[in-house]
Design a protein around this motif. Structure first.
Motif, PDB file in Angstrom:
ATOM      1  N   PRO A   1      51.473  50.319  44.817  1.00 35.97           N
ATOM      2  CA  PRO A   1      52.211  49.386  45.673  1.00 35.97           C
ATOM      3  C   PRO A   1      51.308  48.794  46.768  1.00 35.97           C
ATOM      4  N   LYS A   2      51.640  47.578  47.164  1.00 37.31           N
ATOM      5  CA  LYS A   2      50.782  46.842  48.104  1.00 37.31           C
ATOM      6  C   LYS A   2      50.633  47.556  49.454  1.00 37.31           C
ATOM      7  N   HIS A   3      51.691  48.232  49.926  1.00 41.04           N
ATOM      8  CA  HIS A   3      51.552  48.859  51.250  1.00 41.04           C
ATOM      9  C   HIS A   3      50.538  50.007  51.213  1.00 41.04           C
ATOM     10  N   LEU A   4      50.321  50.592  50.030  1.00 40.81           N
ATOM     11  CA  LEU A   4      49.308  51.653  49.921  1.00 40.81           C
ATOM     12  C   LEU A   4      47.902  51.055  49.859  1.00 40.81           C
ATOM     13  N   ILE A   5      47.794  49.901  49.242  1.00 40.53           N
ATOM     14  CA  ILE A   5      46.494  49.222  49.242  1.00 40.53           C
ATOM     15  C   ILE A   5      46.125  48.832  50.676  1.00 40.53           C
ATOM     16  N   ALA A   6      47.114  48.377  51.434  1.00 39.05           N
ATOM     17  CA  ALA A   6      46.874  48.062  52.853  1.00 39.05           C
ATOM     18  C   ALA A   6      46.407  49.315  53.601  1.00 39.05           C
ATOM     19  N   ALA A   7      47.035  50.457  53.316  1.00 35.23           N
ATOM     20  CA  ALA A   7      46.671  51.713  53.998  1.00 35.23           C
ATOM     21  C   ALA A   7      45.269  52.175  53.607  1.00 35.23           C
ATOM     22  N   TYR A   8      44.834  51.812  52.400  1.00 38.62           N
ATOM     23  CA  TYR A   8      43.463  52.137  51.963  1.00 38.62           C
ATOM     24  C   TYR A   8      42.460  51.254  52.709  1.00 38.62           C
ATOM     25  N   LEU A   9      42.831  49.974  52.883  1.00 40.23           N
ATOM     26  CA  LEU A   9      41.920  49.025  53.531  1.00 40.23           C
ATOM     27  C   LEU A   9      41.944  49.150  55.050  1.00 40.23           C
TER      28      LEU A   9
ATOM     29  N   ILE B   1      51.529  58.917  43.215  1.00 40.82           N
ATOM     30  CA  ILE B   1      52.038  57.551  43.319  1.00 40.82           C
ATOM     31  C   ILE B   1      52.909  57.244  42.099  1.00 40.82           C
ATOM     32  N   THR B   2      52.554  57.826  40.972  1.00 40.67           N
ATOM     33  CA  THR B   2      53.328  57.689  39.726  1.00 40.67           C
ATOM     34  C   THR B   2      53.522  59.098  39.159  1.00 40.67           C
ATOM     35  N   ASP B   3      54.338  59.234  38.100  1.00 42.47           N
ATOM     36  CA  ASP B   3      54.318  60.491  37.345  1.00 42.47           C
ATOM     37  C   ASP B   3      52.861  60.766  36.961  1.00 42.47           C
TER      38      ASP B   3
ATOM     39  N   SER C   1      49.176  40.681  52.708  1.00 41.66           N
ATOM     40  CA  SER C   1      49.924  39.584  52.072  1.00 41.66           C
ATOM     41  C   SER C   1      49.188  38.267  52.228  1.00 41.66           C
ATOM     42  N   ARG C   2      48.655  38.044  53.428  1.00 46.26           N
ATOM     43  CA  ARG C   2      47.904  36.799  53.644  1.00 46.26           C
ATOM     44  C   ARG C   2      46.688  36.719  52.712  1.00 46.26           C
ATOM     45  N   LEU C   3      45.966  37.855  52.591  1.00 46.23           N
ATOM     46  CA  LEU C   3      44.783  37.872  51.722  1.00 46.23           C
ATOM     47  C   LEU C   3      45.193  37.694  50.271  1.00 46.23           C
ATOM     48  N   TYR C   4      46.291  38.357  49.909  1.00 42.02           N
ATOM     49  CA  TYR C   4      46.764  38.379  48.526  1.00 42.02           C
ATOM     50  C   TYR C   4      47.197  36.983  48.099  1.00 42.02           C
ATOM     51  N   ASN C   5      47.899  36.283  49.011  1.00 41.90           N
ATOM     52  CA  ASN C   5      48.389  34.948  48.675  1.00 41.90           C
ATOM     53  C   ASN C   5      47.286  33.898  48.759  1.00 41.90           C
ATOM     54  N   GLY C   6      46.220  34.266  49.429  1.00 44.39           N
ATOM     55  CA  GLY C   6      45.097  33.342  49.563  1.00 44.39           C
ATOM     56  C   GLY C   6      44.200  33.313  48.340  1.00 44.39           C
TER      57      GLY C   6
ATOM     58  N   GLU D   1      38.335  42.188  48.649  1.00 41.39           N
ATOM     59  CA  GLU D   1      37.675  41.627  47.458  1.00 41.39           C
ATOM     60  C   GLU D   1      36.820  42.686  46.752  1.00 41.39           C
ATOM     61  N   GLU D   2      36.164  43.525  47.545  1.00 43.66           N
ATOM     62  CA  GLU D   2      35.374  44.628  46.963  1.00 43.66           C
ATOM     63  C   GLU D   2      36.254  45.550  46.128  1.00 43.66           C
ATOM     64  N   LEU D   3      37.410  45.902  46.704  1.00 37.57           N
ATOM     65  CA  LEU D   3      38.322  46.811  46.008  1.00 37.57           C
ATOM     66  C   LEU D   3      38.800  46.186  44.701  1.00 37.57           C
ATOM     67  N   LEU D   4      39.149  44.907  44.757  1.00 32.43           N
ATOM     68  CA  LEU D   4      39.570  44.155  43.558  1.00 32.43           C
ATOM     69  C   LEU D   4      38.506  44.192  42.468  1.00 32.43           C
ATOM     70  N   THR D   5      37.257  44.023  42.884  1.00 33.57           N
ATOM     71  CA  THR D   5      36.162  43.964  41.919  1.00 33.57           C
ATOM     72  C   THR D   5      35.901  45.344  41.327  1.00 33.57           C
ATOM     73  N   LEU D   6      35.910  46.372  42.204  1.00 38.20           N
ATOM     74  CA  LEU D   6      35.592  47.726  41.746  1.00 38.20           C
ATOM     75  C   LEU D   6      36.709  48.301  40.872  1.00 38.20           C
ATOM     76  N   TYR D   7      37.943  48.124  41.295  1.00 35.04           N
ATOM     77  CA  TYR D   7      39.069  48.789  40.626  1.00 35.04           C
ATOM     78  C   TYR D   7      40.210  47.815  40.376  1.00 35.04           C
ATOM     79  N   PRO D   8      40.027  46.838  39.498  1.00 36.90           N
ATOM     80  CA  PRO D   8      41.091  45.851  39.270  1.00 36.90           C
ATOM     81  C   PRO D   8      42.396  46.503  38.806  1.00 36.90           C
ATOM     82  N   GLU D   9      42.299  47.646  38.115  1.00 35.66           N
ATOM     83  CA  GLU D   9      43.505  48.306  37.579  1.00 35.66           C
ATOM     84  C   GLU D   9      44.417  48.840  38.679  1.00 35.66           C
ATOM     85  N   LEU D  10      43.862  49.069  39.884  1.00 35.57           N
ATOM     86  CA  LEU D  10      44.671  49.577  41.003  1.00 35.57           C
ATOM     87  C   LEU D  10      45.838  48.640  41.320  1.00 35.57           C
ATOM     88  N   TYR D  11      45.616  47.354  41.118  1.00 34.10           N
ATOM     89  CA  TYR D  11      46.611  46.372  41.550  1.00 34.10           C
ATOM     90  C   TYR D  11      47.875  46.404  40.716  1.00 34.10           C
TER      91      TYR D  11
END
Lengths: 191, 191
Positions: free
Chosen positions: A169-177, A100-102, A185-190, A155-165
């Motif tokens: 990229p958001k589309h990969l977080i969606a693919a994980y969930l 995902i990164t170097d 986007s709806r969850l993120y903006n909420g 919310e679980e993912l946010l709590t467990l791995y806040p550094e992921l955010y």
């Protein structure tokens, strides 16, 4: 921290190795550098290595017949990744691993892991506990998939791995969930 | 085959123990008999043991706030089960384990497993590979949950564990697949 120091610190949380034992253990690893987007394992490959992430972020993922991507695992610094099904059963890869990164990773061959486990009891102890933790994390994620809706999993993912955010990229977080980018986007903006 | 012989045969597929080592290993297990429907682990319990199934069939399951049951694992002869999250992290059980049929299990305390792993290198080797296999099975099931519809998951289960269909009532197979009993009936009759 360089890869050798990072791995030493990581192992020492679980196993007790003398400096000589650690240096011998470490001599079996190869440091590899990858650029963002580079592939480490492709579906169909023979899989011979597992990877300890020194820096950067990898993803292990599966693409189905409809070209939809499912992310099995993110791997950040001090995490291990591979296609463990292929690695342990000496079969061809059914998933992909890319960057995902170097990234810098330490690569350990399967035959060397087994040799080291046989030679140094504490190395076997380390790998047993590493897999114990992976097994429990995998069971928890399965239960979460069965029982929780997208919002709860997010919310679980946010709590467990806040550094992921910041790393991913958001589309990969969606693919994980297992949700669409629009739902994320709806969850993120909420929040 | 009695429990001792079954465990010996099971271990010998992965690890090499002398007869003396196996007898010592086996002396740490306690044989327990349960009746159909009896509970072995309840949510909230302290979890101190894991269980090697000699005969019968257990289920590890979770009940959510809506009283819906999710089955994490079935455990038949030669399978191991427990609440591994609670066992490894010394926390309270978040799942339940009970008996689908009358069952005999060999119980091993967590402290004894760690002692035996430290004393006998091959025992640590055995437990590492047992968990490696569990980890891979769990990852496969997760991927199947993310990617496959109920029909595909049902066919996978049939292929992997055909014996389950004689041992386990249909509503429990539905709870394992995460579908309703009605959906399972449709799949079952469509074979």
């Amino acid at each position: 921290m360089n890869g050798q120091e990072l791995l030493k610190q990581h192992i020492s949380k679980t196993a007790t190795l003398t400096d000589e034992q650690f240096d011998y253990f470490f001599s079996h690893f190869t440091l590899l550098s990858f650029k963002k987007g580079q592939t480490i394992i492709s579906e169909g490959d023979e899989v011979d290595c597992e990877y300890f992430v020194v820096s950067g972020c990898l993803k292990a993922f599966f693409i189905n017949d409809d070209i939809k991507m499912y992310i099995l695992q993110f791997a950040m610094s001090t995490w291990w990744t591979s296609d463990y099904n292929a690695l342990y059963s000496h079969s061809r890869a059914t998933i992909n691993v890319d960057c995902i990164t170097d990234a810098e990773v330490l690569c350990l061959k399967s035959a060397d892991r087994e040799k080291l486990c046989a030679e140094i009891h504490q190395v076997e102890h380390f790998f047993r506990w590493r897999t114990n933790r992976g097994y429990v994390a995998s069971q928890k994620r399965l239960l979460s998939f069965m029982n929780n809706d997208a919002k709860k999993r997010y919310e679980e993912l946010l709590t467990l791995y806040p550094e992921l955010y910041n790393l991913v990229p958001k589309h990969l977080i969606a693919a994980y969930l297992g949700i669409t980018r629009e739902t994320l986007s709806r969850l993120y903006n909420g929040r």
